[in-house]
Enzyme design. Structure first.
Site, PDB file in Angstrom:
ATOM      1  N   LYS A   1      -0.280  11.952 -46.836  1.00  0.00           N
ATOM      2  CA  LYS A   1       0.094  10.843 -45.954  1.00  0.00           C
ATOM      3  C   LYS A   1      -0.637   9.565 -46.375  1.00  0.00           C
ATOM      4  O   LYS A   1      -1.867   9.563 -46.543  1.00  0.00           O
ATOM      5  CB  LYS A   1      -0.301  11.154 -44.515  1.00  0.00           C
ATOM      6  CG  LYS A   1       0.703  11.991 -43.751  1.00  0.00           C
ATOM      7  CD  LYS A   1       0.207  12.147 -42.331  1.00  0.00           C
ATOM      8  CE  LYS A   1       1.270  12.678 -41.418  1.00  0.00           C
ATOM      9  NZ  LYS A   1       0.766  12.802 -40.043  1.00  0.00           N
TER      10      LYS A   1
HETATM   11  C1  E4P Z   1       2.652  12.294 -37.042  1.00  0.00           C
HETATM   12  O1  E4P Z   1       2.761  12.824 -38.136  1.00  0.00           O
HETATM   13  C2  E4P Z   1       1.351  11.999 -36.429  1.00  0.00           C
HETATM   14  O2  E4P Z   1       0.427  12.980 -36.838  1.00  0.00           O
HETATM   15  C3  E4P Z   1       1.300  12.026 -34.927  1.00  0.00           C
HETATM   16  O3  E4P Z   1       2.477  12.541 -34.377  1.00  0.00           O
HETATM   17  C4  E4P Z   1       0.802  10.749 -34.318  1.00  0.00           C
HETATM   18  O4  E4P Z   1       0.953  10.792 -32.948  1.00  0.00           O
HETATM   19  P1  E4P Z   1       0.074  10.017 -31.864  1.00  0.00           P
HETATM   20  O5  E4P Z   1       0.841   8.807 -31.441  1.00  0.00           O
HETATM   21  O6  E4P Z   1      -0.051  11.017 -30.766  1.00  0.00           O
HETATM   22  O7  E4P Z   1      -1.242   9.673 -32.510  1.00  0.00           O
END
Ligand code: E4P
Length: 228
Positions: free
Chosen positions: A89
């Site tokens: 990522k």
């Molecule tokens: C997606 O890949 C992220 O890990 C995650 O869903 C982020 O979500 P949040 O808004 O709860 O931090």
């Protein structure tokens, strides 16, 4: 259409992997922190390898821990080298809007054979550019989009239509899932993948009326077995 699990906890991944209903796992530094990872970068690597082995050949997303241009490339290569099913990522831009990230994404995909999941995106337009740069996955944060007063379903539908028309290979992952309802509605809107916490999958499975019905079946089965 697929559901990924958004967690770094081994026991949670094992529970849903054994049911055969998840098709991958996503993490980020905040999730790993909440999942009890300790030991600095070595600890991150250890948990990454553990999860990757557990779910192989299903994909695992792990995020870089820096926004330095060269640092992102080195760390992404290192993380991707830990196991074949790991994708890395990279956020669409830095905390101050630094734009080298797209160059990094393009370089990792085109020159270093690293599959990239471009993350922390809040709009179809960001995702479109990430897909054009060659990303394997584009992650839209649906819950955060809704919290800003926009409709994640509209962004997903627009994005899916553009990716299909332009024949771009990127797969749409919707994360930041807040409600059980989001999972079906976002897949229906055109997302390839929804990633969510284990609690939301449990919410999809367990229904109070099903509990009551099963209790009725079991009680009547007991009575049946006692009848002469
Ligand atoms: C997606 O890949 C992220 O890990 C995650 O869903 C982020 O979500 P949040 O808004 O709860 O931090």
């Amino acid at each position: 259409m697929a559901i990924f699990l958004d967690t770094g906890k081994i026991e949670e991944i094992e529970t849903y992997r054994k049911m055969g209903i998840i098709r991958g796992v996503t993490t980020n530094p905040s999730i790993l922190l909440r999942s009890g990872v300790t030991g600095g970068m070595k600890g991150v690597e250890k948990r990454t390898v553990e999860i990757a082995r557990l779910i192989a050949p299903l994909p695992l997303s792990v995020e870089v821990t820096t926004n330095d241009r060269d640092g992102m490339i080195e760390e992404a290569k290192m993380l991707a080298g830990l196991a074949e099913n790991i994708n890395v990522k990279i956020t669409i831009h830095g905390p101050e809007g630094e734009m080298e990230n797209l160059e990094v994404i393009h370089e990792l995909e085109s020159r270093h054979d690293v599959r990239v999941n471009v993350t922390a995106m809040m709009s179809a337009q960001q995702c479109l550019l990430a897909a054009m740069a060659g990303a394997t996955y584009v992650s839209l944060f649906g819950g955060r989009v809704n919290n800003m007063g926009y409709n994640a379903c509209d962004e997903i539908a627009k994005l899916r239509s553009l990716l299909d028309t332009l024949q771009l290979d990127a797969k749409i992952i919707i994360g930041s899932t807040r409600e059980v309802l989001n999972i079906i509605e976002w897949l229906d809107a055109g997302a390839h993948i929804v990633t969510c916490t284990p609690g939301l999958i449990q919410g999809m499975i367990v229904h109070p009326y099903t509990k009551e019905t099963v209790r009725m079946f079991l009680d009547d089965a007991d009575k049946l077995k006692k009848l002469l």
